[in-house]
Design a protein around this motif. Structure first.
Motif, short mmCIF file in Angstrom:
data_model
loop_
_atom_site.label_atom_id
_atom_site.label_comp_id
_atom_site.label_asym_id
_atom_site.label_seq_id
_atom_site.Cartn_x
_atom_site.Cartn_y
_atom_site.Cartn_z
N ILE A 121 0.81 -1.21 0.00
CA ILE A 121 0.00 0.00 0.00
C ILE A 121 0.85 1.27 0.00
O ILE A 121 0.49 2.27 -0.63
CB ILE A 121 -0.99 0.01 1.19
CG1 ILE A 121 -2.00 1.13 1.04
CG2 ILE A 121 -0.26 0.07 2.51
CD1 ILE A 121 -2.93 0.99 -0.15
N HIS A 122 1.98 1.25 0.68
CA HIS A 122 2.77 2.49 0.77
C HIS A 122 3.36 2.86 -0.58
O HIS A 122 3.43 4.06 -0.92
CB HIS A 122 3.88 2.33 1.82
CG HIS A 122 4.66 3.60 2.04
ND1 HIS A 122 4.07 4.78 2.40
CD2 HIS A 122 6.00 3.86 1.91
CE1 HIS A 122 4.98 5.72 2.51
NE2 HIS A 122 6.16 5.18 2.21
N VAL A 123 3.78 1.88 -1.36
CA VAL A 123 4.31 2.18 -2.70
C VAL A 123 3.21 2.81 -3.56
O VAL A 123 3.47 3.77 -4.30
CB VAL A 123 4.86 0.90 -3.37
CG1 VAL A 123 5.24 1.18 -4.82
CG2 VAL A 123 6.05 0.37 -2.60
N LEU A 124 1.99 2.28 -3.46
CA LEU A 124 0.88 2.87 -4.22
C LEU A 124 0.64 4.32 -3.80
O LEU A 124 0.39 5.19 -4.64
CB LEU A 124 -0.39 2.04 -4.02
CG LEU A 124 -0.39 0.62 -4.59
CD1 LEU A 124 -1.72 -0.06 -4.30
CD2 LEU A 124 -0.12 0.63 -6.09
N THR A 125 0.72 4.58 -2.49
CA THR A 125 0.54 5.95 -2.00
C THR A 125 1.63 6.87 -2.55
O THR A 125 1.36 8.01 -2.96
CB THR A 125 0.56 5.97 -0.46
OG1 THR A 125 -0.55 5.21 0.03
CG2 THR A 125 0.46 7.40 0.07
N GLU A 126 2.86 6.39 -2.57
CA GLU A 126 3.95 7.20 -3.11
C GLU A 126 3.71 7.53 -4.58
O GLU A 126 3.95 8.66 -5.03
CB GLU A 126 5.28 6.45 -2.94
CG GLU A 126 5.77 6.35 -1.52
CD GLU A 126 7.11 5.64 -1.43
OE1 GLU A 126 8.14 6.32 -1.27
OE2 GLU A 126 7.12 4.41 -1.53
N ILE A 127 3.23 6.54 -5.33
CA ILE A 127 3.00 6.76 -6.77
C ILE A 127 1.90 7.78 -6.99
O ILE A 127 2.05 8.73 -7.78
CB ILE A 127 2.65 5.42 -7.47
CG1 ILE A 127 3.87 4.49 -7.44
CG2 ILE A 127 2.20 5.66 -8.90
CD1 ILE A 127 3.58 3.08 -7.95
N GLN A 154 8.70 3.34 9.27
CA GLN A 154 9.51 4.38 9.92
C GLN A 154 9.93 5.49 8.95
O GLN A 154 10.30 6.59 9.38
CB GLN A 154 10.73 3.76 10.58
CG GLN A 154 11.66 3.04 9.61
CD GLN A 154 12.88 2.45 10.30
OE1 GLN A 154 13.31 2.95 11.34
NE2 GLN A 154 13.44 1.38 9.75
N HIS A 155 9.87 5.22 7.64
CA HIS A 155 10.26 6.22 6.66
C HIS A 155 9.06 6.96 6.07
O HIS A 155 9.21 7.71 5.10
CB HIS A 155 11.05 5.56 5.52
CG HIS A 155 12.27 4.82 5.98
ND1 HIS A 155 13.32 5.45 6.62
CD2 HIS A 155 12.61 3.50 5.91
CE1 HIS A 155 14.25 4.56 6.91
NE2 HIS A 155 13.84 3.37 6.50
N PHE A 156 7.88 6.76 6.65
CA PHE A 156 6.66 7.34 6.07
C PHE A 156 6.77 8.84 5.86
O PHE A 156 6.56 9.34 4.75
CB PHE A 156 5.46 7.01 6.96
CG PHE A 156 4.20 7.69 6.55
CD1 PHE A 156 3.45 7.24 5.47
CD2 PHE A 156 3.73 8.81 7.24
CE1 PHE A 156 2.28 7.88 5.08
CE2 PHE A 156 2.57 9.46 6.87
CZ PHE A 156 1.85 8.99 5.78
#
Length: 635
Positions: A445-451, A485-487
């Motif tokens: 999910i985090h990769v999708l958010t970054e994109i 932790q890198h959010f």
């Protein structure tokens, strides 16, 4: 017990077999996968102590052959060391049982104290009788049994203590496992007593081997969870393989509790007791497997339960009654094994695919077309894994749609919500309800958010350069991402690289249900607000809302869910509640946004309820980001 132990009757074979078996166990454990838990380390110490005892016993009897040339004190020392190691094994047995059954620190301390005192008292008594001349008496072919009697008294007291302990923890362990321990211990004690009554010392150490083998088989080889009575996935693989080979059909009942699974909380003791009871009581030949921290799977031989439908209804009724006590959100899936899923043992993935489609507190019975949906699920999952692996922020498979938001004060569309879609080769356009939960569950999910954030920032920058008025665009973020932790660093770096002002980006989050995520959310919001990012509380009013926690979080905008708009439009009392809540937030300096506005009546009601912003199909359905400029005005 006879007055002496006959030296000529001692055979090295008993102790050498113990050394050999223990060595083989250690070799097997070394080359197999094991969870390196405290209980496992304690088991290894049991094996080590047993090997030391066997080696000491062999040495003791070897020295006895040369007794005329050696001091008597040497024999005293070796016999006491041997007995001390065996008694220490019994102490470790008690400590091991305390560990795997989860007794409290105070309860464990009682047994540790009693066991330690027993060892000290027995060894002191044995040394006394030895040095007083009534213990070891070397003669032609025999050794006096006085010191051995002290050991047997200590052994008997330890067995009484272990019996009391097993009675105390009988409700903490799976019944069939307890029965295995009981039978093994009774056999070991009986064998030792019979040997001593016949003046035989060759197999004393071997009697201590039996419980060690039982522990290895039940807990460190056969993958049982001691408190739940459940197996792990290795056991499930074996059962499915066996069923497929023999043409057996199994009924499966899956229970998933998201809160336990996501927070890594232990299953509460009272719920563990319910699981044990359900496993033993409702079906014949049922086996429980633990798929995840909050995911249990019961497998039942269908042929052994011809009335399985009635039994299924009975267990569901019982579950409904017990649910009133623990009240954790759940998803239950019920089905039967099939040749297609047996082939690659895909049941865990299959059930998880259903979890992504059903709401909380649902009992779902598998339908014939669910396997086709599962194949689609797998195809989407494969694409998500590839997107996450490539981490290309311009990945063409991730599309940005947006829904414009009306600003009540200005009467213009100057904000919007970004919504994600996937454009996949085989599936075509895929909507969020088919992939968001899947991405969350598998860590994508985090990769999708970054994109999507990257693409939104690029689009906002382009709108700025073309002279359009756009205050901000909001992006949805999963609470699970906050555990990364890198959010904050990832979000900040994307905004910084785009060159736009952080004030033009907003983040929408749903309320956290647990303390860990709540504290993380509070920390991350505070950090990102320093960049000027606006924060929305999304889906307010959907099932769970804690006003005290909401007020502790530095949100800027409260987004009322469509369900509250519908309720307010249908019932005057609900409309008054809606208006009061919106008025409260407005007075506390929150902006209020109503989503799901579809009619003139909805709009009129929301305007009367202190609305700052309105969003819904009345104004526009979600459109590709490129079309947002059609709703904006130029500076």
């Amino acid at each position: 017990m006879p007055q002496s132990l006959q030296l000529e009757q001692y055979m090295y074979a008993g102790d050498l077999v113990v050394l050999g078996v223990c060595s083989i166990m250690l070799i097997l454990l070394f080359f197999s996968f094991k969870v390196r838990s405290r209980a496992f380390r304690m088991f290894l110490s049991l094996v080590g102590i047993l090997m030391a005892a066997a080696a000491t016993h062999v040495t003791f009897h070897t020295l006895l052959k040369y007794r005329p040339n050696l001091p008597t004190g040497l024999f005293y020392g070796f016999q006491s060391l041997y007995h001390g190691l065996l008694l220490f094994m019994l102490y470790q047995f008690a400590a091991y049982i305390c560990q795997v059954t989860g007794l409290t620190k105070e309860e464990r301390k009682v047994y540790h104290t009693i066991g330690g005192m027993l060892i000290l008292v027995v060894l002191a008594a044995e040394l006394f009788v030895n040095f007083s001349g009534i213990g070891i008496q070397l003669g032609d072919g025999a050794v006096s049994a006085g010191g051995d009697r002290m050991f047997m008294i200590g052994y008997g007291l330890f067995i009484v203590m272990l019996s009391m302990l097993m009675i105390q923890v009988r409700h903490h362990l799976y019944r069939r496992m307890m029965n295995g321990f009981y039978v093994t211990m009774v056999f070991a004690v009986a064998m030792l007593v019979i040997a001593k009554l016949n003046g035989q010392d060759s197999f004393t150490t071997a009697t201590f081997l039996f419980p060690v083998v039982a522990i290895m088989y039940l807990l460190h080889s056969n993958p049982y969870d001691a408190q739940l009575g459940s197996n792990d996935l290795r056991g499930l693989e074996g059962l499915i393989r066996y069923g497929d080979d023999k043409g057996k059909t199994y009924l499966y009942l899956s229970l998933y509790m998201r809160e336990l699974d996501e927070t890594a909380r232990q299953i509460p003791g009272d719920l563990q007791a319910i699981v044990r009871r359900f496993t033993a009581q409702y079906f014949r030949s049922s086996v429980m497997f633990r798929v995840g921290n909050g995911h249990l799977l019961m497998m039942v031989r269908k042929e052994r339960n011809p009335d399985y439908e009635a039994r299924t209804e009975a267990i569901l009724r019982a579950f409904d009654q017990e649910y009133q006590n623990f009240k954790l959100d759940y998803k239950i899936v019920i089905g039967q094994t099939t040749a297609e899923l047996n082939r690659n043992n895909e049941y865990v993935s299959f059930i998880r695919s259903i979890h992504t489609r059903i709401p909380e507190n649902t009992i779902y019975r598998v339908q014939p077309d669910d396997i086709d949906k599962f194949r689609q699920y797998e195809a989407i999952l494969h694409q998500l894994a590839d997107i996450a692996g490539q981490k290309n922020l311009d990945d063409p498979r991730v599309l940005v749609y947006c829904q414009p938001v009306l600003n009540i004060r200005t009467g213009k569309y100057d904000t919007a919500e970004a919504l994600m879609r996937l454009q996949l080769p085989e599936e075509g356009l895929v909507y969020p309800d088919r992939f968001i939960a899947l991405a969350e569950e598998n860590g994508f999910i985090h990769v999708l958010t970054e994109i999507i954030l990257h693409k939104v920032c690029k689009a906002v920058k382009a709108l700025n350069e073309e002279g359009y008025c756009i205050d901000r665009v909001s992006v949805n973020v999963s609470a699970m991402e906050l555990r990364n932790q890198h959010f904050c660093m990832d979000i900040s770096s994307i905004i910084d690289r785009s060159g736009i002002d952080g004030k033009q980006i907003a983040i929408e989050m749903t309320e956290s249900r647990n303390e860990r995520d709540f504290l993380l959310m509070k920390e991350k919001i505070a950090e990102l607000k320093q960049k000027g990012i606006t924060f929305y509380l999304d889906d307010f009013g959907t099932g769970y809302s804690n006003m005290e926690r909401i007020l502790e979080l530095p949100f800027d905008i409260i987004k009322f869910d469509r369900s509250m708009v519908v309720a307010g439009a249908q019932d005057k009392r609900s409309e008054q509640v809606l208006g009061s809540l919106a008025d409260l937030f407005a007075k506390l300096d929150y902006a209020v946004l109503f989503e799901g506005v579809e009619t003139e009546q909805d709009e009129e009601m929301c305007r009367e309820c202190c609305a700052s912003y309105l969003q819904g199909y009345k104004y526009s359905r979600p459109v590709p980001m490129e079309q947002l400029k059609e709703f904006l005005t130029k500076k």
